[in-house]
Write a protein that holds these residues in place. Structure first.
Motif, short mmCIF file in Angstrom:
data_model
loop_
_atom_site.label_atom_id
_atom_site.label_comp_id
_atom_site.label_asym_id
_atom_site.label_seq_id
_atom_site.Cartn_x
_atom_site.Cartn_y
_atom_site.Cartn_z
N LEU A 35 -0.44 10.70 3.83
CA LEU A 35 -0.62 9.31 4.27
C LEU A 35 -1.69 8.62 3.43
N ILE A 36 -1.37 7.41 3.00
CA ILE A 36 -2.32 6.55 2.31
C ILE A 36 -2.54 5.32 3.16
N ILE A 37 -3.82 4.97 3.35
CA ILE A 37 -4.18 3.76 4.08
C ILE A 37 -4.82 2.80 3.11
N GLU A 38 -4.25 1.62 3.01
CA GLU A 38 -4.78 0.57 2.14
C GLU A 38 -5.35 -0.54 3.02
N VAL A 39 -6.53 -1.01 2.67
CA VAL A 39 -7.15 -2.13 3.37
C VAL A 39 -7.20 -3.29 2.40
N ASP A 40 -6.49 -4.36 2.75
CA ASP A 40 -6.30 -5.48 1.85
C ASP A 40 -7.10 -6.70 2.28
N GLY A 41 -7.72 -7.34 1.30
CA GLY A 41 -8.41 -8.60 1.53
C GLY A 41 -7.50 -9.76 1.20
N GLY A 42 -8.03 -10.96 1.25
CA GLY A 42 -7.26 -12.16 1.00
C GLY A 42 -6.63 -12.23 -0.37
N GLN A 43 -7.24 -11.56 -1.36
CA GLN A 43 -6.70 -11.60 -2.72
C GLN A 43 -5.32 -10.96 -2.80
N HIS A 44 -4.97 -10.11 -1.83
CA HIS A 44 -3.68 -9.45 -1.86
C HIS A 44 -2.53 -10.35 -1.44
N ALA A 45 -2.83 -11.45 -0.78
CA ALA A 45 -1.77 -12.35 -0.34
C ALA A 45 -0.98 -12.89 -1.53
N ALA A 46 -1.65 -13.06 -2.65
CA ALA A 46 -0.99 -13.60 -3.84
C ALA A 46 -0.31 -12.52 -4.67
N SER A 47 -0.53 -11.26 -4.34
CA SER A 47 0.01 -10.19 -5.19
C SER A 47 0.96 -9.28 -4.42
N THR A 48 1.81 -9.86 -3.58
CA THR A 48 2.71 -9.03 -2.78
C THR A 48 3.69 -8.24 -3.65
N ALA A 49 4.13 -8.81 -4.76
CA ALA A 49 5.04 -8.08 -5.65
C ALA A 49 4.33 -6.87 -6.26
N ALA A 50 3.09 -7.05 -6.67
CA ALA A 50 2.32 -5.93 -7.22
C ALA A 50 2.07 -4.87 -6.16
#
Length: 103
Positions: A35-50
């Motif tokens: 299992l991998i847990i990623e914690v995303d900040g606001g900058q991830h909203a623009a990089s959904t494809a990545a």
């Protein structure tokens, strides 16, 4: 988040933080559980494809990936931990070779 995960506090599962897998640095990883847990900040909203490409790569490496927003971790850590426990319970039994690797 690390205080909640460290010391096998969640379902007795060992997590490490900032783990390199391929060319990625993953926030929290349980090799034994896969299992991998990623914690995303606001900058991830623009990089959904990545993020989707990253998730596909990590899944091809045999991991299940779950993501949380920073504001969820900061404002509802107990709920996030419950979600992690549910994700762990839903995973297949640990791979013995991976279990040795993560111990």
């Amino acid at each position: 988040m690390w205080r909640a995960l460290s010391g096998r506090k969640v379902a007795g599962v060992r997590f490490n933080r900032q783990v390199p897998i391929g060319s990625f640095i993953c926030d929290f990883v349980s090799r034994g559980a896969g299992l991998i847990i990623e914690v995303d900040g606001g900058q991830h909203a623009a990089s959904t494809a990545a993020d989707a490409a990253r998730t596909r790569y990590l899944e091809m490496e045999g991991y299940h990936v779950i993501r949380f927003w920073n504001h969820d971790v900061l404002g509802n850590l107990d709920g996030v931990v419950r979600d992690i426990e549910r994700a762990l319970a839903a995973l297949p039994s640990p791979n013995p070779s991976r279990q040795r690797e993560g111990s």
